[in-house]
Scaffold this active site. Structure first.
Site, mmCIF file in Angstrom:
data_model
loop_
_atom_site.group_PDB
_atom_site.id
_atom_site.type_symbol
_atom_site.label_atom_id
_atom_site.label_comp_id
_atom_site.label_asym_id
_atom_site.label_seq_id
_atom_site.Cartn_x
_atom_site.Cartn_y
_atom_site.Cartn_z
ATOM 1 N N HIS A 1 50.871 -3.826 -35.474
ATOM 2 C CA HIS A 1 49.701 -3.180 -36.588
ATOM 3 C C HIS A 1 49.424 -4.521 -36.988
ATOM 4 O O HIS A 1 48.109 -4.516 -37.581
ATOM 5 C CB HIS A 1 50.427 -2.299 -37.461
ATOM 6 C CG HIS A 1 51.403 -2.933 -38.117
ATOM 7 N ND1 HIS A 1 52.898 -2.750 -37.755
ATOM 8 C CD2 HIS A 1 51.633 -3.394 -39.433
ATOM 9 C CE1 HIS A 1 53.614 -3.270 -38.575
ATOM 10 N NE2 HIS A 1 53.035 -3.791 -39.619
ATOM 11 N N CYS B 1 43.721 9.604 -52.926
ATOM 12 C CA CYS B 1 42.626 8.653 -52.387
ATOM 13 C C CYS B 1 41.356 8.806 -53.470
ATOM 14 O O CYS B 1 40.484 7.928 -53.478
ATOM 15 C CB CYS B 1 42.102 9.243 -51.032
ATOM 16 S SG CYS B 1 43.227 8.736 -49.502
ATOM 17 N N LEU C 1 60.349 -3.898 -52.816
ATOM 18 C CA LEU C 1 59.470 -3.827 -51.349
ATOM 19 C C LEU C 1 60.226 -3.701 -50.258
ATOM 20 O O LEU C 1 59.976 -2.958 -49.316
ATOM 21 C CB LEU C 1 58.446 -4.776 -51.408
ATOM 22 C CG LEU C 1 57.343 -5.085 -50.212
ATOM 23 C CD1 LEU C 1 56.124 -5.281 -50.795
ATOM 24 C CD2 LEU C 1 57.746 -5.629 -49.203
ATOM 25 N N HIS D 1 61.909 -2.322 -35.142
ATOM 26 C CA HIS D 1 62.596 -0.926 -35.391
ATOM 27 C C HIS D 1 61.836 -0.012 -34.210
ATOM 28 O O HIS D 1 62.915 0.625 -33.603
ATOM 29 C CB HIS D 1 62.208 -0.291 -36.620
ATOM 30 C CG HIS D 1 62.891 -1.059 -37.674
ATOM 31 N ND1 HIS D 1 64.274 -1.241 -37.954
ATOM 32 C CD2 HIS D 1 62.306 -1.437 -38.846
ATOM 33 C CE1 HIS D 1 64.619 -1.650 -39.031
ATOM 34 N NE2 HIS D 1 63.407 -2.039 -39.728
ATOM 35 N N CYS E 1 42.204 13.159 -50.231
ATOM 36 C CA CYS E 1 43.068 13.814 -51.042
ATOM 37 C C CYS E 1 43.272 13.102 -52.460
ATOM 38 O O CYS E 1 42.441 12.280 -52.945
ATOM 39 C CB CYS E 1 44.720 13.455 -50.438
ATOM 40 S SG CYS E 1 44.820 11.795 -50.631
ATOM 41 N N ILE F 1 57.600 -11.818 -45.448
ATOM 42 C CA ILE F 1 56.825 -11.359 -47.130
ATOM 43 C C ILE F 1 57.535 -11.936 -48.222
ATOM 44 O O ILE F 1 56.913 -12.645 -49.164
ATOM 45 C CB ILE F 1 57.056 -9.697 -47.115
ATOM 46 C CG1 ILE F 1 56.269 -9.241 -45.825
ATOM 47 C CG2 ILE F 1 56.575 -9.139 -48.339
ATOM 48 C CD1 ILE F 1 56.226 -7.756 -46.023
ATOM 49 N N ARG G 1 65.976 -19.978 -43.823
ATOM 50 C CA ARG G 1 64.805 -19.372 -44.798
ATOM 51 C C ARG G 1 64.950 -19.871 -46.066
ATOM 52 O O ARG G 1 63.765 -20.164 -46.891
ATOM 53 C CB ARG G 1 65.409 -17.929 -44.824
ATOM 54 C CG ARG G 1 65.048 -17.147 -43.430
ATOM 55 C CD ARG G 1 65.156 -15.535 -43.720
ATOM 56 N NE ARG G 1 64.535 -14.873 -42.572
ATOM 57 C CZ ARG G 1 64.709 -13.614 -42.367
ATOM 58 N NH1 ARG G 1 65.589 -12.789 -43.131
ATOM 59 N NH2 ARG G 1 64.105 -12.996 -41.673
ATOM 60 N N THR H 1 54.399 -0.489 -51.564
ATOM 61 C CA THR H 1 54.254 0.021 -50.192
ATOM 62 C C THR H 1 52.773 -0.363 -50.014
ATOM 63 O O THR H 1 51.740 0.029 -50.960
ATOM 64 C CB THR H 1 54.525 1.406 -49.908
ATOM 65 O OG1 THR H 1 54.364 1.537 -48.607
ATOM 66 C CG2 THR H 1 53.720 2.423 -50.464
ATOM 67 N N THR I 1 59.078 -3.639 -38.607
ATOM 68 C CA THR I 1 58.809 -2.372 -38.251
ATOM 69 C C THR I 1 58.714 -2.424 -36.809
ATOM 70 O O THR I 1 59.117 -1.459 -35.912
ATOM 71 C CB THR I 1 57.563 -2.005 -38.891
ATOM 72 O OG1 THR I 1 57.670 -1.988 -40.432
ATOM 73 C CG2 THR I 1 57.228 -0.462 -38.328
ATOM 74 N N CYS J 1 48.010 7.596 -49.646
ATOM 75 C CA CYS J 1 47.521 8.877 -49.347
ATOM 76 C C CYS J 1 48.552 9.984 -48.925
ATOM 77 O O CYS J 1 49.464 9.695 -48.386
ATOM 78 C CB CYS J 1 46.443 8.486 -48.098
ATOM 79 S SG CYS J 1 46.146 10.099 -47.359
#
Lengths: 363, 363, 363, 363
Positions: B84, B120, B281, B63, B117, B195, B220, B307, B60, B128
């Site tokens: 992140h 949640c 995924l 990207h 919500c 992953i 890999r 996700t 990500t 969420c």
């Protein structure tokens, strides 16, 4: 144990079983079918012979009659009787078939399975590795008599043969509904053919919070309302928007895709709440183009491919719902003798019918 | 309760926290990023300030750096720090943040959720309705300090910061593996990015009967073998045929689709046993064309869109597997100071790396 | 943000909230309770102040009033208001409480949880490691005003306060019913106190094949019939034999044990089909003696301990069932002002009542 | 199809099957058993004749040999061979038995079921309404030859007969472990008889976070450690306290009760985390006294009664775990010819043995 011959005699009282019967036979590749006089079949070991009292028409039968590419690839060997949804009376039993009594009214589980493969040995016989289907890969039920494995004979009490025959397609609806809990959930049923209509009734009876049906056919939407749909939406409209509105923006919890329409599927995926579940049952004639990331992955959905009925959990549940009072009779719009099969197929093809039931004993 | 300022002082001993820090900032639309000196953020109510010890690079992030259409649509507002995946030390706490001790090593759950919500409130916070993602919709962790909600701080003991940071992507793998039981099952892992590699290790440790990995990249595949894959197959070959062979024709029980490749997905759907389950995924950049009837419905499959991580079941399980001895260290192929971010992105883009970890405290 | 004081003013329009209120207080160890004038409480951070419109009486309240050993061990600290089932209007909000609007009608989830323990972080907050219960470990709702955490306030629309208050005990019934699928299942509800009666209505609405209720009290059996039980059996009779008869010898699929009676439990275990499931909800005052091998193990049963409500799946489902038309009103047999609390407790103790609702605003 | 006689000839090559065999027979009520020469049985329709290569001793066999009240009530009719755990070679097949090849090594599923009852038709055949058990209600396997239904013959490849025979008790352990997910969970195994020891190995291989075993017998605790238990605790000590300590006060997630001891069960219920699950497998000779409210209900536990093995999910999983490398050989402590059966029973009774395997072909 009586010989099959002796049992046949016992079963039908003073008169013996006939030697021949009427049957709707696919003789050759290409459209059409023929009503023929053919020998009454003999039940083999662990099989029963059933006098067919009611045989309802499924979309699959139309594919066979019309001889579309799927039929060409799957049906046969020719010539062969087709039809699979049915209920009738057990009139003879092959060797070793002792569970079901002579004279019992039975419906047919139409998935013929080997009971020995990985799937069959792990509670998933309905997707047997060597699956054969009655009336597709083996002689079917548009006939006055039919042979099925005793294991596939579902003894039915308290129902007439017409409704009894509908347990098979209703089982599809029950299977699709109950792969997860449905009580208290908001449910969209996409497509109001007979199985979609049954799904409306099943979800409603099982305590769904709200059942919303969609279709392009106003007659079917009207039937959906009669069967308990809280709303019935024209599939040409903004279905996803309306479903969001009806759920305070949350979206529906459950999508039951019964139409086989890619457009309907996208509407369902747009309208479902994050973390919801989709049962896919409608047969898709062509591949669908799906944005897996946006439509499934980021929403955390669960998608279930549904075919057939769980053997026999689904049948127990189906029977239970009928006993509780679920009423399928509004779905049966036409009853015809077997000889009027052409009219039956036309009714199904034109979409003005609910369920059409053929009555072979009426000729 | 101490004021945040007082707590900050307490947390770092005699020296106060610095006023500014290095951070990798996306300033403007378009490719690239800038290493800047910006103010150290203040934790608001129920938030904690973390000194970032390790921040690993995810696809990500690439990207965002490359500014593809997805980034353009989702990232921001500009200018903003990105990144992140991370682990670091809690150095200050906002008002009401009392659960996590100052000085604790924490990893970040990167899904920022509203806790109010429908999702949640029903155990599905990871999807969420108002989901925001750290480093995408809020300032991220390619920086010397970062603020996260205290709820999102996962206290970690017994792991170094590099492995601790990997709990987030490993959590994706754990989530994908454990939507259903995996012990004793034959598992195909399609795609051996980080992953996918983690999924190989997780499935192997959780008692999978056999784990078979696929990828187009021989490096890999070699890593997959080192992480415990029983076989590692070149995705250009007849993967489905080989998977059938390895399972006596039955097919695999579980497909973990980690590649985002439509071709891989079709291989998986061809190789899976009737009634098997697929975890989706990998992010798909383009819609996929799927024969729903043949590939999903008639096979009776269950498809799970995966996700994020379940809050916080997945984290407990992830930590448990690491405690039991699951070793992620072979996956970490590169460690770089934050300033070498360009090299990091190149490594990830070229596919010669496993996981690349940035170390912001090294400048 | 307004100060709580300003909000209070806003909430009640021209008139300010009163400074004091009537409350039913347990002053001291031993039987009895006192109606007192005490200060209206202030909502703390993340709390709301509710004007109690309806507060129904639970068996637990009777234990507290009578001061049995359980109450002695658990209730307090003294002096403290008791009562926990309630619905009322939000009239003030503490700092940070912004989700629930002033003026909203809310019911109270009565389990006060820490949201930080293992259970709370894994979707099992109702069995929080530090569980406290409203009206047992914190001041309760037999009062004109009560404070609850905003998280515990369940916003309710379209229901009157009396039925709204019953969502809490009905949630127990819903929780017990839906730990597994209930549609199409044969269900025995053992014990027809208010929660048992609610379970009858819930199971019936969720499509149970047949719901059979048992109790020793003929009045309660009559209520069970009115709420939809297909049969209501005197628990002194041969319940297990009768349940076997009604199920062709198979036994029932589901036992909902709502009585807390060991004798009833043995009846249920004798009547359940192999592989069935039992929800244990009734509180047992004394240990029970169970033949684990014969009654549970060899039958392959699943036993669920049920307490509280899943936060907040159960509340969504409960609300949904009420919206669908489940009618609790036959269960409410008495409505009394708070001052008549002694009469209320007597009615509950004597077993001639369904649910007794106190109305604190009537004094 | 060959006649059974012809097949027998084919199966054993030039030499015919013998007419008689050694078998351990319970002749009469009361302790003891007799080694006798009796006719080799003939397989009936859908049955196979197996030359028994290994037959391991279960606690149940000891009950029969000692003739305790359970045996008196259940065993027979007398005289009858007992024993049930076994593996051997298929040497003849009755009519219709065509799935399993002559010469195949098979283990026996010992639950003889009717395949027609509610349980059998809904995926729960192991708790068939008409359940009969090999060696208890039908002639058993402490003999040189034994007849079993073909359906119950589990074809085994790659294992020797001794380990193959242990698949049956190992299946109990697998069943108990996998009624819910076990990877990443903290597991207490109470009781380290052979099935408990197997459960230790299974849970460990399936990725349990930590497996803690308890027993009163130090030899068994030592074996538990060898099979992978992270801790092995003397059951006389404060087991619950120690389990709480090892889990930071949370308690264990899973209790596998394999001892049949009420004291152990109370330890487990005291040590389990709120919302945990208990598998009850150990047979209890006497009723247990349980505080249902405190030990089960308020903790929100799930209790599973475990008997037998799921047909045949459990067998697939068991075989898979053995293929993955789970090593049962440390559990087999003694191998004896059938004639030394008295020594075998003494070893089991005295608790110094793991598993004792009888070898009937050695006489």
């Amino acid at each position: 144990m009586l010989s099959p011959e002796a049992e046949r005699t016992a079963a039908v009282g003073v008169s013996k079983l006939p030697q021949t019967m009427l049957a709707l036979v696919k003789d050759a590749p290409g459209p059409g079918a023929s009503l023929r006089e053919i020998p009454v079949p003999e039940p083999g070991p662990s099989e029963v012979l059933v006098r067919v009292e009611a045989a309802s028409v499924c979309g699959t039968d139309l594919h066979i009659e019309r001889w579309d590419p799927w039929a060409e690839e799957n049906f046969g060997p020719l010539p062969m009787t087709f039809g699979h949804e049915m209920a009738g009376t057990v009139v003879a039993r092959g060797q070793g078939a002792t569970r079901v009594a002579l004279g019992a009214l039975v419906a047919a589980e139409t998935h013929l399975v080997d009971w020995t493969c990985y799937q069959c040995r792990t509670g998933r016989a309905h997707i047997c590795r060597s699956l054969r289907i009655l009336g597709v890969h083996a002689p079917g039920t548009f006939a006055q008599y039919a042979v099925i494995p005793e294991t596939n004979a579902w003894v039915t009490e308290g129902l007439g043969p017409e409704v009894a025959a509908l347990q098979e397609p209703m089982g599809n609806a029950v299977h699709a509904c109950f792969v997860e809990e449905i009580a208290g959930q908001t449910v969209a049923v996409l497509g109001c053919g007979p199985i979609g209509l049954m799904a409306v009734a099943v979800a409603q009876m099982a305590g769904a919070r709200r059942v919303i049906a969609t279709d392009v056919n106003p007659e079917r939407l009207a039937m959906a309302r009669r069967l308990g749909a809280h709303e019935a939406l024209d599939a040409h409209d903004d279905v996803a928007g309306r479903l969001r509105e009806l759920t305070d923006g949350d979206g529906v919890d459950v999508v039951l895709e019964m139409s086989g329409s890619e457009a309907a599927l996208h509407q369902g995926l747009a309208a479902i709440t994050n973390g919801g579940r989709v049962s896919l049952l409608g047969t898709h004639a062509a591949p669908a183009t799906i944005d897996l990331s946006e439509e499934i992955i980021f929403k955390g959905l669960r998608i279930y491919g549904i075919t057939g009925r769980r053997l026999f959990e689904t049948w127990y549940r189906t029977t239970a719902l009928l006993e509780e009072g679920l009423d399928l009779s509004p779905i049966i719009t036409h009853r015809l003798p077997l000889a009027q099969y052409e009219k039956a197929f036309t009714l199904v093809a034109e979409g003005h019918a609910g369920k059409v039931v053929l009555l072979p004993q009426q000729g």
